[in-house]
Design a protein around this motif. Structure first.
Motif, PDB file in Angstrom:
ATOM      1  N   VAL A 297       0.870  -1.199  -0.091  1.00 44.95           N
ATOM      2  CA  VAL A 297       0.078   0.087  -0.227  1.00 44.95           C
ATOM      3  C   VAL A 297       0.645   1.279   0.117  1.00 44.95           C
ATOM      4  N   VAL A 298       0.160   2.372  -0.336  1.00 46.55           N
ATOM      5  CA  VAL A 298       1.156   3.555  -0.388  1.00 46.55           C
ATOM      6  C   VAL A 298       0.276   4.689   0.434  1.00 46.55           C
ATOM      7  N   LEU A 299      -0.951   4.620   0.734  1.00 46.47           N
ATOM      8  CA  LEU A 299      -1.658   5.693   1.336  1.00 46.47           C
ATOM      9  C   LEU A 299      -1.446   5.734   2.971  1.00 46.47           C
ATOM     10  N   PRO A 300      -1.054   6.554   3.471  1.00 46.52           N
ATOM     11  CA  PRO A 300      -0.978   6.766   5.113  1.00 46.52           C
ATOM     12  C   PRO A 300      -2.123   6.338   5.868  1.00 46.52           C
ATOM     13  N   LEU A 301      -1.874   5.772   7.085  1.00 50.75           N
ATOM     14  CA  LEU A 301      -2.700   5.523   7.923  1.00 50.75           C
ATOM     15  C   LEU A 301      -3.792   6.656   7.980  1.00 50.75           C
TER      16      LEU A 301
ATOM     17  N   GLY B 119       5.450   0.912   4.629  1.00 49.13           N
ATOM     18  CA  GLY B 119       4.664  -0.364   4.497  1.00 49.13           C
ATOM     19  C   GLY B 119       5.663  -1.418   4.845  1.00 49.13           C
TER      20      GLY B 119
ATOM     21  N   VAL C 231      -0.169  -1.508  18.831  1.00 49.68           N
ATOM     22  CA  VAL C 231      -0.867  -1.692  17.543  1.00 49.68           C
ATOM     23  C   VAL C 231      -2.294  -2.283  17.663  1.00 49.68           C
TER      24      VAL C 231
ATOM     25  N   GLY D  18      -4.049  -0.517   5.430  1.00 49.44           N
ATOM     26  CA  GLY D  18      -2.763   0.124   5.110  1.00 49.44           C
ATOM     27  C   GLY D  18      -1.825  -0.572   6.294  1.00 49.44           C
TER      28      GLY D  18
ATOM     29  N   LEU E 163      -3.289   5.532  17.712  1.00 49.40           N
ATOM     30  CA  LEU E 163      -1.944   5.345  18.066  1.00 49.40           C
ATOM     31  C   LEU E 163      -1.300   6.287  19.069  1.00 49.40           C
ATOM     32  N   LYS E 164      -1.670   7.744  18.526  1.00 46.38           N
ATOM     33  CA  LYS E 164      -1.432   8.818  19.659  1.00 46.38           C
ATOM     34  C   LYS E 164      -1.763   8.433  21.170  1.00 46.38           C
TER      35      LYS E 164
ATOM     36  N   THR F 111       0.494  -2.707   6.333  1.00 49.10           N
ATOM     37  CA  THR F 111       1.572  -3.741   5.909  1.00 49.10           C
ATOM     38  C   THR F 111       2.867  -3.161   6.868  1.00 49.10           C
ATOM     39  N   GLY F 112       3.118  -2.008   7.268  1.00 43.63           N
ATOM     40  CA  GLY F 112       3.965  -1.912   8.019  1.00 43.63           C
ATOM     41  C   GLY F 112       3.630  -1.698   9.615  1.00 43.63           C
ATOM     42  N   VAL F 113       2.435  -1.820   9.791  1.00 48.64           N
ATOM     43  CA  VAL F 113       1.993  -1.745  11.260  1.00 48.64           C
ATOM     44  C   VAL F 113       1.745  -3.087  11.887  1.00 48.64           C
TER      45      VAL F 113
ATOM     46  N   PHE G  58       5.325   7.477   5.098  1.00 49.97           N
ATOM     47  CA  PHE G  58       4.617   6.246   5.540  1.00 49.97           C
ATOM     48  C   PHE G  58       5.583   5.336   5.184  1.00 49.97           C
TER      49      PHE G  58
ATOM     50  N   ILE H  12      -4.591   6.917  13.587  1.00 50.60           N
ATOM     51  CA  ILE H  12      -3.364   7.808  13.959  1.00 50.60           C
ATOM     52  C   ILE H  12      -3.988   8.310  15.429  1.00 50.60           C
TER      53      ILE H  12
ATOM     54  N   SER I   3      -3.640  -5.851   6.868  1.00 49.93           N
ATOM     55  CA  SER I   3      -2.540  -5.056   5.860  1.00 49.93           C
ATOM     56  C   SER I   3      -3.085  -4.510   4.628  1.00 49.93           C
ATOM     57  N   LYS I   4      -4.040  -4.876   3.924  1.00 52.46           N
ATOM     58  CA  LYS I   4      -4.414  -4.159   2.808  1.00 52.46           C
ATOM     59  C   LYS I   4      -5.686  -3.353   3.255  1.00 52.46           C
TER      60      LYS I   4
END
Lengths: 394, 394
Positions: free
Chosen positions: A44-48, B71, A282, A241, A56-57, A243-245, B69, A53, A237-238
């Motif tokens: 994915v490319v779009l931010p969370l 991924g 997470v 977004g 998360l904060k 995939t990195g979280v 961001f 967010i 993941s998809k």
């Protein structure tokens, strides 16, 4: 003298993405002025989105203060997240209990680790082409694999046949890499088959959030009898977004049994022994996916990617290139034009229009002659890519 | 017909912490006015330190913006974190390469998952008493276990003997639950033994940050030859209060081989196939542990817990209760006074002074007659607890 797990020596090294990287890098060295557009890796490319967010904060603040700090959590996940997921399932008329849902750090981990609770003597049914992890994790355990063939004729949706033998059956719908989706009656056939043969279905719905059509189930538990024969693995993941979280969830119904043993109990034992739960931070982020606002925001992102898929699909239509997917799935699976092989088409696209995709043969023998494009990109790049595609002549 | 992994049926249900919970809950119902102090479970209480919180906040900001961001990351961890850990090892004169370090979501996962790459035919050596995960994960695989006995006489530090047979050898130092620590010459004996027998040591250093004495190695790689025979598993859970954040690291030296196969390569294959890496946010948090400021802050927290350990130890001295640990370890392992069994002493402490600890027998047969107290608590509670302890007569 220590001995290794010899099954590892049977694994084929996967050169797919490393070969792609090498070819791209060589091309760039030769053509430093060319701008490459990547429609290859399914990331994915779009931010969370903002609701994630915000959670998360707030979770980070919790961890900074003595009174709200969280240490060890339950290995199977926090109830606040399991309850959110339980409610999400209700939208598909699926009723689950909290103890049937296990929070994971992603579908890949659970798809691999679930095999721990099954005998090495089970025979496995795996579609071809498919996500390579199913094959490799079973080779690591030395299990026999029976492949079922996806072809253009069956829409890359293999169905059970009387002579098919298998104890563990993998189904991925919407499928990676083909984007093919089983409808309700097709899935019913698989469920009936599994019940008859006393097999277990491992159902991978990592891409369920991309389903738009009513006739395509989001969960196998929409099918009658599935709780008696299926484990379902999902991922954010998809969907959101992540995939990195890194967060997913796996459902093991309480009524699911093998050899008169509860699989839910076995999986709980596996996870409490070999896993310490997903990061509290997470899990809070994941809860932001299922809030009312979160659901709206992630839908906007999915719509964005699906609009990309449509743009790619329309271009392929214009070019008279046959494809499936791109509906109810972020993946487009096309037949390489001009009888090119998967790698020939890869080289052709890279050289002629500087576009990187994924050769279908990397997902199994039946993928030869096919090619995967993904809609996970920024719209402006997708538009640029299809403009380049349209300049091609086949 | 699907078959389960039958080895799971050989597992004993662990009633240790659930029995403790039941007993405490019953006591509370009968004595609603009594204030219970928990020195049982080994979980931290101090919030994350500011350098970790700062990294978390910055990572969350990264995930909120299109240009920063993240991924999918590398399954084996980001280089920024691996390099920090590499530099940390240099303080102990241990030189590692980035590719020898694998970032994990905690020691528990890696201790379990590492077994994937080894044959089920290996015989395992496990100390008794010890962290129960070593035993259970090997029962799940059906491996034969040879126990080596920790006793008060050997300081709960069993040593290799000529007749000892084992292919995989677990060593936990500082030990959970006993707090015992191997010194340099003792570890050298184990390394020499492993090299002679062509065995692999699985070295668990989850508590290395609590080591104060120079003669106690922080890493097995401080011992000559260890890179030829040892995998090291570490965790930030206790080092930096990461029990709820989830991050650890495992070192598999490039020169480590079995059957002429590189274990580093096998572990990389296992991780890239069954794992998708630790959350970017969590890895950023972990990097905050290793910054100059982070190192100072986490040392303050460890000093705080070790001051607690000293307070408990002094009280036990006054009471003439024999114990080990509490130095170079957050755990205090005491001999139950008056020849009480582990559970008798548990009941006695709960009834008389409303203190909850952990019966030693829960960590193995040799733990019978012993009891674990932890220093992971707020100082005011520790002081209150020892004042109560001092009122006891044995």
């Amino acid at each position: 003298m220590t001995k290794i797990n010899k099954n590892y020596l049977e694994l084929k090294d996967s050169y797919l993405f490393s070969t792609i990287a090498t070819k791209v890098s060589e091309f760039k060295t030769k053509n430093p002025d060319k701008e490459i557009i990547r429609l290859g890796i399914g990331d994915v490319v779009l931010p969370l989105c903002s609701s994630v967010i915000d959670e998360l904060k707030s979770a980070v603040d919790d961890m900074a203060s003595d009174s709200t700090f969280k240490g060890y959590g339950p290995e199977q996940g926090y109830l606040f997240l399991k309850d959110s997921i339980k409610n999400y399932y209700k939208e598909f008329n699926v009723d689950l209990l909290s103890e049937e849902i296990f929070i994971s750090d992603g579908a890949k981990s659970d798809l691999g680790n679930l095999l721990d609770i099954f005998s090495k003597d089970n025979v496995v049914v795996i579609p071809d082409p498919v996500y390579p992890v199913y094959v490799d994790t079973n080779i690591m355990d030395g299990r026999k694999i029976n492949y079922v063939n996806g072809t253009f004729e069956n829409g890359f949706l293999p169905m059970p046949t009387e002579d098919l033998e298998g104890d563990l059956i993998y189904i991925c719908s919407p499928n990676n890499p083909t984007g093919a989706t089983y409808n309700r009656s097709q899935l019913k056939e698989w469920v009936d088959f599994a019940i008859e043969k006393k097999s277990i279905i491992l159902f991978d719905v990592a891409y369920e959030a991309f389903i738009y059509d009513d006739d395509i189930p989001h969960s196998i538990y929409e099918i009658e009898g599935a709780k008696k024969c299926a484990i379902e693995v999902c991922s954010l993941s998809k969907t959101a977004g992540f995939t990195g979280v890194r967060c997913g969830y796996t459902t093991v119904p309480l009524e699911l049994e093998c050899d008169n043993v509860s699989l839910n109990k076995l999986w709980l034992r596996r996870q409490t022994t070999k896993f310490n739960g997903v990061s509290y931070i997470v899990q809070k982020a994941a809860s932001g996916v299922f809030s009312k606002e979160g659901r709206i925001k992630i839908k906007e992102n999915i719509d964005y990617y699906m609009e990309n898929a449509k743009i790619i699909g329309n271009a392929l239509d214009e070019l008279n290139i046959k494809y499936i997917g791109g509906k109810n799935s972020p993946y487009i699976w096309l037949q390489c034009p001009g009888n090119m092989s998967s790698w020939e088409f890869f080289d052709y696209l890279l050289e002629e229009v500087n576009i990187v995709g994924t050769p279908g043969v990397g997902f199994g023998e039946n993928g030869e002659g096919y090619f995967r494009l993904t809609s996970f990109g920024h719209k402006e790049n997708i538009i640029k890519a299809v403009e380049r595609l349209k300049t091609l002549k086949f």
